[in-house]
Design an enzyme around this catalytic site. Structure first.
Site: not given
Lengths: 379, 648
Positions: B327, B370, B383
């Site tokens: 991420s 989410h 997300c």
């Protein structure tokens, strides 16, 4: 004219003999010896020990021996020459069986106070006996084959004994020294020519046969001869000495590097610099001027000796003097040729300069014979 | 015998004639001898003089002192110390074994290494100097000198040897020196004659190796007069060696030490950079090892314990380690989207927990989804579905281009060993290297830093610096060489609109400062010291559909080598960024729980210049932090104060 015919009045007696000594010769010998002291002092790195000091003592001893021999009438020496020769042969045999092995060769007998090197003594006794022989021999018989064989045997016996020690250098000196006496005694030149020619023929045959089916020596023997004749083929072994010796000589130049300034000797590059290789040291430190001066001194000594030989009318005196002269000449000529790379390396010292006891003593005693001949010459 | 007068005169005449002939021969010989003397001593005097000089003069090389290595504050990282050694030349030694036997009674030397030295000596030319023993004590050294007459061929010598005072802290940065191997000579083609001297050491790793030519210096010459045995009689002339250049690195010793300690025994790495200058302050890779072992000659047992360790202590993970950035890559995708104009910052995407692409489902890390996410939310809550959607709009080309602009997928050539280039995949790359066509699924995986994307911690730190400054920052490791500046001092603009960067920075801020941010637990509460960042948890395994049905095995229950990597990139202070950090803990688990706290601590340590006060931490953490500080094995403050690195 033999000694029996000397008029006793004509020869000096007692201390008066001192006045009749050949003082110029003594001076020359001393000068050469001093060159030796100087170089031994330098080789030791500026020290009387371990060589220069003892060498001076030996020279003093040698001078004394020379005086004693000189004051003894020359006819006495003629009478004992056969005895002296026999004694030296016995000593040579003793060395062969009981001698001390030094430097890979049996050369001396340790007497406790000094080491006796009989082969040194033999050089002179051979000359003495040969001189006595030709003094005795009818002049007309000198060149007869039988009377030539006798002196040849006298020479070859000790030569052989010395050669097997092995001491090639001394053997050569005895052989050629004896031959010189024979030559001076008037043996027909054809004998000498024949010997030289046949020796040359044998050498040629040996080399010519190499590599053929009827080759005279084994291959390893040829290789040994190669190394002997051309040391540069073995640069770290036999060639090392001669290479370093020539470097020392050559780097001296005209006037040399100066006393105690030789780098070859300071750096231990020159082996045996106190004995056989002392001449390069002189040449390195004093240059061409120094080296040629020493050669000049030697030649002057030869001149004085030959003059003595010609002056005396006594056959024994003349021949003994000439024999001693020839031996002395061979000493320095072989040594100098050797260190300058003209002939292969054989162990011959530089007379009166190289460190060595027996050689110095015997040589001075031999000059005593020359002096005796000079003092007791018929007038 | 009675002879007639005539006979006597004949005899005398003959003798006179023959002695004249002999005398003439002698004179001739004398002439030849004199001519030979003249030839040798006059005509060839110069040749022989030269040979005599060659005989007596030897040229010895004087090894140069190796350049010293300092940190940014002048702290010595690599020093030279005196090393007492025993050297032997077997050339003029008759009985080598007897001499070695005598030596072994004089100094403390183990027979194995003595035998090794003996074999080495016998294998080489007789005049080659071989070291028998080194690092002797002064007493041993002195007793060898005293016993010199009994030890022909052996000389005690004093050399310089490298020492690394901070040991393991700098193994991965400064590296180490080692002996010159045959392989070294072959592979480098280095013909410097000084390399042939025994015991000469060259850089073998990291800065020591890469800066070898600058550090080595130039050998001097010593002309000595020697005798035939090679013994030195006197010194004739001396040309002093030129010492190697002194190197000042950008590293901050205190921070580097703290970073190594903070990583502890994890298989982890961390990079701390100054965002404006690109200067690397810390390059920590753990576990580490003592580089001094390699200087002394590492034993087989020590070496195999390093190579067999699954945590790979010999690897410099900051530059050699390549990991899926996970991420932490999302800023790249977001910026690519903004630049392409396919998304507005406030535009929302709804996350239901997964995206379906054909027959495949791409899951968000949060199973339940989410809900509605804008760009800042997508970053702070990380997300995945937001980026799956965005990736399909932008396409891999734009993402890859943005990644490269931010410094990923390129080799940042710091003078370190084995610097690797990350991988930013493209269609062509996949076709050439994997033999298959690019599919949309690959784009989706790449958008969240998974799949084919690989980055090194150094690249991630560079990316973070670029995000923080908006300029094309490049990492710097060398400040000065011999006092001459070696840094780049200006960096071009990235040409990314400030508005776009602001959105990203706001997202990174909310990661650590927004209650629902993935690294809220790693926030800094002291005003002016707040940090911004991004967590990353990169999968090492593929989770199959069947596994997902059965329930994904919790990370902690997996064998270590299959657990997720924990990552964090960040910068601080938020308002006026000065430092960027990247942390990768191999198989450490979640980026928020494992990597983020480490990154926070490193940033705080960098900002405060010393151990951060507890007030910087949230109240609930302070006890834990205090305990951690107490248990850290850090350099004594006096050491750091000696160069003004820490306030006295």
């Amino acid at each position: 004219m033999s000694y029996l015919e000397y008029t006793q009045k004509a020869t000096p007696t007692g201390l008066r003999k001192v006045l009749y000594l050949n003082w110029a010769l003594i001076l020359l010998l001393t000068a050469v010896a001093c060159v030796g002291f100087l170089m031994l002092y330098s080789v030791a790195g500026g020290s009387m020990r371990p060589w220069a000091g003892p060498q001076m003592q030996r020279f003093t001893l040698g001078l004394t021996a020379m005086m004693i021999v000189a004051f003894t009438p020359i006819w006495f020496w003629r009478n004992v020459s056969a005895l002296a020769y026999g004694l030296s042969l016995i000593l040579l045999l003793l060395v062969e069986f009981f001698g001390t092995v030094g430097m890979g060769a049996q050369r001396w007998i340790d007497l406790g106070f000094m080491r006796l090197q009989p082969s040194e003594l033999t050089k002179i006794t051979v000359v003495m006996l040969l001189a006595a022989y030709y003094d005795w021999l009818d002049i007309r018989k000198v060149s007869r084959p039988l009377y030539v064989l006798i002196p040849v045997a006298i020479i070859l016996l000790p030569t052989f004994l010395t050669f097997i020690q092995p001491d090639l250098g001394t053997a050569l000196l005895i052989l050629v020294g004896g031959a010189a006496v024979m030559f001076c005694a008037g043996v027909h030149w054809a004998y000498f020519a024949a010997v030289i020619a046949s020796a040359g023929g044998i050498v040629t045959a040996v080399f010519a046969s190499r590599g053929t089916a009827w080759q005279l020596l084994q291959d390893y023997q040829y290789r040994r001869i190669d190394t002997f004749l051309d040391p540069s083929s073995d640069p770290l072994g036999a060639g090392y000495h001669i290479t370093q010796s020539q470097i020392a000589l050559g780097s001296g130049g005209w006037t040399g590097r100066g006393f105690m300034q030789g780098t070859q000797i300071r750096g231990d590059f020159l082996p045996e610099a106190q004995t056989d290789f002392i001449f390069p040291t002189l040449a390195e430190e004093f240059g061409f001027v120094g080296a040629a001066s020493l050669l000049g001194l030697y030649l002057l000594i030869l001149l004085f000796c030959i003059v003595t030989a010609i002056q005396t009318k006594d056959r024994f005196s003349s021949l003994v003097t000439l024999g001693v002269t020839a031996t002395f000449f061979l000493y320095f000529a072989i040594n100098m040729s050797m260190v300058m790379g003209l002939v292969p390396v054989v162990g011959v010292p530089l007379p009166l300069v190289s460190y060595g006891g027996s050689a110095m003593l015997v040589l001075m005693a031999a000059f005593g014979l020359v002096q005796s001949a000079h003092v007791h010459r018929p007038r | 015998m009675k002879r007639s007068q005539k006979e006597a005169e004949d005899s005398a005449r003959k003798i006179t004639r023959r002695s004249m002939i002999m005398g003439g021969f002698m004179l001739l010989t004398g002439g030849i001898l004199a001519a030979r003397m003249r030839y040798l001593q006059v005509e060839r005097a110069d040749d022989f003089r030269l040979l005599a000089e060659e005989n007596r003069i030897r040229i010895d090389l004087l090894p140069p002192a190796r350049g010293l290595i300092y940190d940014r504050y002048g702290q010595l990282l690599a020093d030279n110390e005196q090393n007492y050694t025993v050297v032997m030349v077997r050339e003029n030694v008759e009985d080598v074994d007897a001499v070695l036997d005598r030596l072994s009674h004089i100094i403390n030397i183990d027979m194995a290494s003595l035998n090794r030295a003996r074999e080495d000596m016998m294998a080489r030319a007789p005049h080659v100097r071989v070291t028998l023993a080194d690092r002797l004590s002064w007493d041993e050294f002195a007793s060898v000198a005293v016993n010199a007459p009994a030890l022909p061929g052996i000389t005690p010598e004093v050399g310089l040897s490298r020492i690394y005072p901070f040991g393991a802290d700098f193994a991965h940065v400064v590296g180490y020196v080692g002996p010159v191997s045959d392989y070294y000579l072959e592979s480098t083609g280095d013909t410097d004659p000084i390399l042939q001297t025994p015991d000469f050491q060259v850089g073998r790793y990291a800065v020591e190796a890469r800066m070898e030519q600058d550090l080595r210096g130039e050998a001097g010459n010593l002309w000595v007069e020697v005798n035939s045995a090679g013994r030195v009689m006197r010194e004739l002339d001396r040309e002093a060696p030129v010492p190697g250049g002194d190197l000042q690195l950008t590293i901050d010793t205190g921070l580097q030490n703290y970073a190594q300690a903070r990583l502890g025994n994890e298989s982890a790495s961390a990079v701390v950079m100054e965002v404006e200058t690109g200067e690397v302050l810390a390059l920590a890779s753990s576990p580490s090892y003592d580089p001094n072992l390699f200087v002394r000659g590492i034993s087989v047992a020590e070496y195999s314990s390093l190579t067999e360790n699954p945590y790979r202590p010999l690897a410099s993970k900051t530059v050699q380690g390549l990991y899926p950035p996970g991420s932490t890559f999302k800023m790249v995708t977001a910026l690519a989207g903004l630049e392409a104009g396919v998304i507005e910052p406030e535009e929302t995407i709804t996350c239901n927990g997964f995206v379906e692409l054909g027959t495949r489902r791409f899951h968000c890390w949060r199973r339940g989804g989410h809900g509605r996410m804008n760009m800042v939310d997508g970053l702070s809550q990380s997300c995945d579905v937001y980026y799956y959607d965005l990736a399909q709009r932008v396409g891999i080309e734009a993402i890859a281009a943005m990644a490269r602009r931010l410094g990923l997928g390129m080799r940042h050539d710091l003078p370190l060993s084995g610097v690797a280039s990350g991988l930013i995949p493209s269609r062509e790359w996949k076709l050439a290297n994997r033999g298959s066509e690019w599919v949309v699924g690959d784009t989706l995986n790449a958008s969240i830093g998974q799949g084919l994307v690989l980055s090194s911690p150094l690249e991630l730190a560079v990316m973070t610096s670029r995000l923080a400054t908006g300029r094309q920052i490049l990492p710097q490791l060398v400040r000065t060489l011999n006092g001459v500046n070696r840094r780049m001092d200006s960096f071009a603009e990235l040409d990314i609109p400030a508005a776009h960067l602001d959105v990203i920075r706001q997202g990174m801020w909310s990661v650590t400062n927004f209650r629902r941010g993935t690294a809220f637990g790693a926030r800094v509460t002291e005003e002016g010291y707040e940090i911004a960042g991004k967590t990353g948890t990169s999968q090492v395994r593929n989770i199959t559909a069947a596994e997902r049905e059965a329930g994904v095995t919790a990370n902690e229950d997996l064998p270590w080598e299959r657990r997720d990597h924990a990552l964090f990139v960040g910068y601080a202070p938020v308002e006026n960024p000065r430092y960027a950090v990247s942390v990768v803990v191999e198989h450490g688990g979640g980026g928020s729980a494992v990597a983020a706290p480490i990154a926070r601590d490193l940033l705080l340590r960098a900002m405060y210049g010393e151990l951060p006060p507890l007030s910087a931490y949230p109240v609930g953490l302070r006890r834990e932090i205090e305990e951690m500080h107490d248990n850290m094995d850090l350099l004594p403050l006096e050491v750091l104060r000696s160069t003004g690195q820490v306030r006295a």
